[in-house]
Design a protein around this motif. Structure first.
Motif, PDB file in Angstrom:
ATOM      1  N   LEU A 240       0.866  -1.296  -0.011  1.00 38.44           N
ATOM      2  CA  LEU A 240       0.321   0.155  -0.005  1.00 38.44           C
ATOM      3  C   LEU A 240       1.056   1.219   0.089  1.00 38.44           C
ATOM      4  CD1 LEU A 240      -3.140   0.364   0.095  1.00 38.44           C
ATOM      5  CD2 LEU A 240      -3.023   0.687   2.504  1.00 38.44           C
ATOM      6  N   VAL A 241       0.587   2.039  -1.079  1.00 35.88           N
ATOM      7  CA  VAL A 241       1.824   3.568  -1.782  1.00 35.88           C
ATOM      8  C   VAL A 241       1.276   4.478  -1.189  1.00 35.88           C
ATOM      9  CG1 VAL A 241       2.984   3.916  -3.286  1.00 35.88           C
ATOM     10  CG2 VAL A 241       3.215   1.943  -2.838  1.00 35.88           C
ATOM     11  N   GLY A 242       2.075   4.706  -0.247  1.00 30.31           N
ATOM     12  CA  GLY A 242       1.184   6.435  -0.642  1.00 30.31           C
ATOM     13  C   GLY A 242       2.660   7.709  -1.079  1.00 30.31           C
ATOM     14  N   CYS A 243       1.452   8.518  -2.280  1.00 31.50           N
ATOM     15  CA  CYS A 243       2.239   8.870  -3.005  1.00 31.50           C
ATOM     16  C   CYS A 243       1.526   9.978  -3.490  1.00 31.50           C
ATOM     17  CB  CYS A 243       2.908   7.998  -3.741  1.00 31.50           C
ATOM     18  SG  CYS A 243       1.809   7.535  -5.463  1.00 31.50           S
ATOM     19  N   THR A 244       2.623  11.112  -4.347  1.00 29.92           N
ATOM     20  CA  THR A 244       1.618  12.348  -4.610  1.00 29.92           C
ATOM     21  C   THR A 244       1.406  11.941  -6.538  1.00 29.92           C
ATOM     22  OG1 THR A 244       2.536  13.670  -3.806  1.00 29.92           O
ATOM     23  CG2 THR A 244       1.088  14.569  -6.293  1.00 29.92           C
ATOM     24  N   VAL A 245       0.380  11.734  -7.236  1.00 34.45           N
ATOM     25  CA  VAL A 245       0.361  11.299  -9.170  1.00 34.45           C
ATOM     26  C   VAL A 245       0.255  12.617  -9.255  1.00 34.45           C
ATOM     27  CG1 VAL A 245      -0.344  10.622 -10.861  1.00 34.45           C
ATOM     28  CG2 VAL A 245      -0.623   9.183  -8.192  1.00 34.45           C
ATOM     29  N   PRO A 246       0.577  13.242 -10.947  1.00 30.52           N
ATOM     30  CA  PRO A 246       0.453  14.426 -10.981  1.00 30.52           C
ATOM     31  C   PRO A 246      -1.150  14.935 -11.571  1.00 30.52           C
ATOM     32  CG  PRO A 246       2.339  13.815 -11.517  1.00 30.52           C
ATOM     33  CD  PRO A 246       1.281  12.790 -10.658  1.00 30.52           C
ATOM     34  N   GLY A 247      -2.034  15.300 -11.189  1.00 27.11           N
ATOM     35  CA  GLY A 247      -3.240  15.757 -11.680  1.00 27.11           C
ATOM     36  C   GLY A 247      -4.368  15.306 -10.883  1.00 27.11           C
ATOM     37  N   LEU A 248      -3.734  14.088  -9.780  1.00 28.41           N
ATOM     38  CA  LEU A 248      -4.392  13.475  -8.946  1.00 28.41           C
ATOM     39  C   LEU A 248      -4.262  13.911  -7.247  1.00 28.41           C
ATOM     40  CD1 LEU A 248      -4.478   9.519 -10.506  1.00 28.41           C
ATOM     41  CD2 LEU A 248      -6.727  11.596 -10.586  1.00 28.41           C
ATOM     42  N   GLY A 249      -3.086  14.654  -6.792  1.00 24.95           N
ATOM     43  CA  GLY A 249      -2.166  15.047  -6.142  1.00 24.95           C
ATOM     44  C   GLY A 249      -2.358  13.983  -4.328  1.00 24.95           C
ATOM     45  N   GLN A 250      -2.855  13.798  -3.475  1.00 26.26           N
ATOM     46  CA  GLN A 250      -1.798  12.328  -3.050  1.00 26.26           C
ATOM     47  C   GLN A 250      -2.656  11.454  -2.394  1.00 26.26           C
ATOM     48  OE1 GLN A 250      -0.537  13.799   0.623  1.00 26.26           O
ATOM     49  NE2 GLN A 250       0.897  15.435   0.065  1.00 26.26           N
ATOM     50  N   VAL A 251      -2.705  10.593  -3.325  1.00 30.74           N
ATOM     51  CA  VAL A 251      -3.222   9.167  -2.811  1.00 30.74           C
ATOM     52  C   VAL A 251      -2.658   8.022  -2.092  1.00 30.74           C
ATOM     53  CG1 VAL A 251      -4.196  10.343  -5.297  1.00 30.74           C
ATOM     54  CG2 VAL A 251      -2.470   8.649  -5.344  1.00 30.74           C
ATOM     55  N   VAL A 252      -4.088   7.020  -2.486  1.00 30.17           N
ATOM     56  CA  VAL A 252      -3.940   5.324  -1.960  1.00 30.17           C
ATOM     57  C   VAL A 252      -3.278   4.322  -3.333  1.00 30.17           C
ATOM     58  CG1 VAL A 252      -3.292   4.117  -0.349  1.00 30.17           C
ATOM     59  CG2 VAL A 252      -4.409   6.183   0.235  1.00 30.17           C
ATOM     60  N   VAL A 253      -2.082   4.161  -3.098  1.00 27.91           N
ATOM     61  CA  VAL A 253      -1.828   3.358  -3.988  1.00 27.91           C
ATOM     62  C   VAL A 253      -1.850   1.369  -4.016  1.00 27.91           C
ATOM     63  CG1 VAL A 253      -1.131   2.457  -6.669  1.00 27.91           C
ATOM     64  CG2 VAL A 253      -1.169   5.033  -6.035  1.00 27.91           C
ATOM     65  N   VAL A 254      -2.923   0.829  -4.067  1.00 28.76           N
ATOM     66  CA  VAL A 254      -2.901  -0.589  -3.798  1.00 28.76           C
ATOM     67  C   VAL A 254      -1.574  -1.194  -4.900  1.00 28.76           C
ATOM     68  CG1 VAL A 254      -3.718  -3.258  -3.300  1.00 28.76           C
ATOM     69  CG2 VAL A 254      -4.615  -0.641  -2.757  1.00 28.76           C
ATOM     70  N   ASP A 255      -0.585  -1.397  -4.814  1.00 23.50           N
ATOM     71  CA  ASP A 255       0.863  -1.769  -5.963  1.00 23.50           C
ATOM     72  C   ASP A 255       1.021  -3.740  -5.921  1.00 23.50           C
ATOM     73  OD1 ASP A 255       3.396  -2.356  -7.153  1.00 23.50           O
ATOM     74  OD2 ASP A 255       2.713   0.094  -7.527  1.00 23.50           O
ATOM     75  N   ALA A 256       0.705  -4.540  -6.756  1.00 21.81           N
ATOM     76  CA  ALA A 256       1.109  -5.353  -6.927  1.00 21.81           C
ATOM     77  C   ALA A 256       1.568  -5.772  -8.061  1.00 21.81           C
ATOM     78  CB  ALA A 256      -0.963  -6.333  -6.843  1.00 21.81           C
ATOM     79  N   LEU A 257       2.236  -7.180  -7.381  1.00 22.41           N
ATOM     80  CA  LEU A 257       2.869  -7.804  -8.410  1.00 22.41           C
ATOM     81  C   LEU A 257       3.173  -9.293  -8.492  1.00 22.41           C
ATOM     82  CD1 LEU A 257       4.720  -7.149 -11.472  1.00 22.41           C
ATOM     83  CD2 LEU A 257       7.373  -7.019  -9.424  1.00 22.41           C
ATOM     84  N   SER A 258       3.045  -9.611  -9.415  1.00 25.39           N
ATOM     85  CA  SER A 258       2.434 -11.036  -9.334  1.00 25.39           C
ATOM     86  C   SER A 258       3.813 -11.835 -10.527  1.00 25.39           C
ATOM     87  CB  SER A 258       1.193 -12.305 -10.228  1.00 25.39           C
ATOM     88  OG  SER A 258       1.223 -13.210  -9.858  1.00 25.39           O
ATOM     89  N   PHE A 259       4.411 -13.137  -9.691  1.00 23.14           N
ATOM     90  CA  PHE A 259       5.382 -13.572 -10.538  1.00 23.14           C
ATOM     91  C   PHE A 259       5.160 -15.088 -10.706  1.00 23.14           C
ATOM     92  CE2 PHE A 259       7.769 -10.242  -7.720  1.00 23.14           C
ATOM     93  CZ  PHE A 259       8.627  -9.852  -8.715  1.00 23.14           C
ATOM     94  N   ASP A 260       4.485 -15.160 -12.009  1.00 23.97           N
ATOM     95  CA  ASP A 260       4.378 -15.941 -12.258  1.00 23.97           C
ATOM     96  C   ASP A 260       3.188 -16.421 -11.814  1.00 23.97           C
ATOM     97  OD1 ASP A 260       6.497 -16.621 -14.334  1.00 23.97           O
ATOM     98  OD2 ASP A 260       7.467 -17.251 -12.990  1.00 23.97           O
ATOM     99  N   GLY A 261       2.148 -15.826 -11.636  1.00 25.09           N
ATOM    100  CA  GLY A 261       1.013 -16.110 -10.119  1.00 25.09           C
ATOM    101  C   GLY A 261      -0.033 -17.354 -11.539  1.00 25.09           C
ATOM    102  N   HIS A 262      -0.513 -17.309 -10.431  1.00 26.80           N
ATOM    103  CA  HIS A 262      -1.912 -18.352 -11.926  1.00 26.80           C
ATOM    104  C   HIS A 262      -2.921 -17.396 -11.947  1.00 26.80           C
ATOM    105  CE1 HIS A 262      -4.123 -17.078  -8.103  1.00 26.80           C
ATOM    106  NE2 HIS A 262      -3.525 -18.778  -7.332  1.00 26.80           N
ATOM    107  N   ALA A 263      -3.547 -17.315 -12.662  1.00 29.10           N
ATOM    108  CA  ALA A 263      -4.818 -16.508 -13.281  1.00 29.10           C
ATOM    109  C   ALA A 263      -5.346 -15.793 -12.317  1.00 29.10           C
ATOM    110  CB  ALA A 263      -5.768 -17.115 -14.395  1.00 29.10           C
ATOM    111  N   GLY A 264      -5.788 -16.114 -11.512  1.00 28.53           N
ATOM    112  CA  GLY A 264      -6.817 -15.561  -9.780  1.00 28.53           C
ATOM    113  C   GLY A 264      -5.978 -14.982  -8.896  1.00 28.53           C
ATOM    114  N   SER A 265      -4.425 -15.435  -9.108  1.00 30.00           N
ATOM    115  CA  SER A 265      -3.392 -14.257  -8.070  1.00 30.00           C
ATOM    116  C   SER A 265      -3.365 -13.127  -7.239  1.00 30.00           C
ATOM    117  CB  SER A 265      -2.227 -14.780  -8.695  1.00 30.00           C
ATOM    118  OG  SER A 265      -1.633 -14.007  -9.830  1.00 30.00           O
TER     119      SER A 265
END
Length: 467
Positions: A240-265
């Motif tokens: 869960l990332v807190g950051c500033t996005v141009p045009g949106l201001g400060q936001v909360v981002v759920v960031d996920a990276l699946s390494f060879d994960g199955h379709a529903g990972s």
């Protein structure tokens, strides 16, 4: 004549100041300065440097070229040994082990090299992070929640000891130093010149997904994240990332990276009760790891001033959620970001085989990034208030993102700390290596005996080297 293939600068030499601060990532450079600098071109230079320090009565610090937010390597009147040129890389296909020079950078040097062999090692997220400091401090690398801490994949290290001897350290040889090398970071009693790493087959497919929420949704997103993270498979890195996005201001981002994960990972991350309030939902199938590294470089720009701190979180989720929620709408600069990372099952085991020993399954770090010295006080004040609110939920901190001179915290379990002290007494009784900058919380009553000093009086104002 000085016996160096590289370069030695002593007090009074032209270029000493430049060599003293060369390679520092954080531009918030402290006033501490070494007595001399060796830029090692060979392992023999490291040996010669340690022996020179013993001859002159100096302490020894090490720089490998990583981020080192607090500039661990800068100590008054010490010899700084810069190993950033030791970047040799080799791979043995019969064992899957890579041999890596202490000056190599994880994303810029090691990962491209391993990719050519179809292998992978969980290096630091920012590609300019150096391998040496990263591993010595534990190694919070890619998908720690699934693969464990990077240092858990360490086969052996080559170390120049306080006596100037080059030794191999593993579970079978010099096991005490090997234990110490896995987690003591800048408190390590030696100079590591190379690492042997157990690599893994390279991933075949990456899926990268983000869900961006308005900042006023932070309490709801935090509460949901605290529960849903347990349903995410181990092959998925999720934060869960807190950051500033141009045009949106400060936001909360759920960031996920699946390494060879199955379709529903990533399905569990579609269960947020405020999903319809998301500002955006983006999924990249077949994401490029090079692009992900480049994005990390963008998030950690060079030439800036950094204030960084962290905590391993424990206790009731309501407590740390309540403490964290206000941070998402109060970031002090546009480049500031925070990361709440789930470390999952990989962090849920007793650790007695290495100095690294205080992690929990949740990790919070704040990276306050600014341009001008005039903003330092405001940035540090925001960081101090943020971390103070988390103290009741903190089990300790990760050395890689700490500044013990600013805020003390636990860096090892009590048992590991006692063992660390014993190994240090055995291997470096004269305190050739000065230890931590600042005082780890469990060492508040400990003061080290000084290294024997034969030169002119030490200038005042420097931090005491503890323990």
């Amino acid at each position: 004549m000085d016996p160096f293939d590289g370069k030695l600068w002593r007090a009074g030499d032209a270029g000493l100041e430049e060599a003293s601060v060369a390679g520092l990532f954080n531009q918030r450079v402290p006033s501490r300065r070494p007595r001399a600098v060796v830029r090692a071109a060979t392992v023999a230079d490291v040996v010669a440097g340690v022996k020179l320090a013993a001859q002159e009565g100096w302490q020894v610090t090490v720089r490998a070229g990583g981020h080192s937010w607090t500039a661990w390597s800068l100590r008054d009147q010490a010899l700084l040994i810069d190993v950033s040129d030791l970047r040799d890389l080799a791979y043995d296909p019969s064992t899957g082990i890579a041999t890596v020079g202490a000056g190599a950078r994880g994303g810029h040097d090691l990962d491209p090299f391993l990719a050519r062999h179809d292998r992978f090692f969980p290096v630091g997220h920012a590609p300019s992070v150096g391998v040496a400091g990263f591993l010595l401090q534990g190694g919070l690398g890619w998908n720690t929640r699934g693969w464990g801490w990077a240092v858990e994949h360490l086969e052996s290290v080559d170390v120049v000891t306080a006596s100037g001897e080059l030794v191999r350290c593993s579970e079978e040889e010099n096991a005490d130093l090997f234990w110490m090398a896995r987690g003591s970071g800048p408190g390590f009693a030696g100079v590591v010149t190379s690492f042997r790493l157990r690599t893994r087959p390279r991933f075949r497919h990456l899926t990268h997904a983000t869900w961006t929420y308005p900042v006023d949704m932070a309490p709801e997103v935090l509460s949901w994240y605290a529960e849903c993270r347990h349903a995410v498979p181990a092959e998925v890195e999720v934060a869960l990332v807190g950051c500033t996005v141009p045009g949106l201001g400060q936001v909360v981002v759920v960031d996920a990276l699946s390494f060879d994960g199955h379709a529903g990972s990533l399905d569990a991350l579609e269960t947020s009760p405020v999903l319809e309030r998301a500002l955006s939902r983006e999924t990249t199938l077949g994401a490029s790891f090079a692009d992900l590294l480049a994005a990390q470089d963008d998030a950690n720009p060079e030439g800036h001033r950094y204030h960084v701190d962290n905590a391993f979180l424990t206790g009731p989720a309501d407590d740390w959620c309540r403490a964290l929620a206000p941070t998402y709408g109060s970031l002090p600069t546009p480049l500031t970001f925070t990361v709440l990372g789930d470390l999952g099952p990989a962090a849920r085991r007793a650790r007695s085989d290495m100095a690294f020993s205080v992690d929990t399954d949740l990790y919070f770090a704040a990276y306050v990034v600014s341009d001008m010295p005039s903003g330092d006080a405001r940035c540090q004040d925001w960081l101090a208030r943020t971390m103070a609110d988390l103290v009741p939920s903190s089990a300790g901190c990760y050395l890689g993102d700490s500044d013990l001179a600013t805020r003390s915290d636990r860096v090892m379990s009590d048992a590991a700390w006692q063992r660390y002290q014993q190994v240090r007494d055995d291997r470096d009784p004269e305190r050739r290596f000065p230890g931590f900058l600042g005082v780890p919380d469990q060492a508040a009553e400990t003061v080290a005996p000084p290294c024997h000093w034969t030169g002119p009086p030490r200038p005042g104002g420097g931090l005491v080297s503890l323990p």
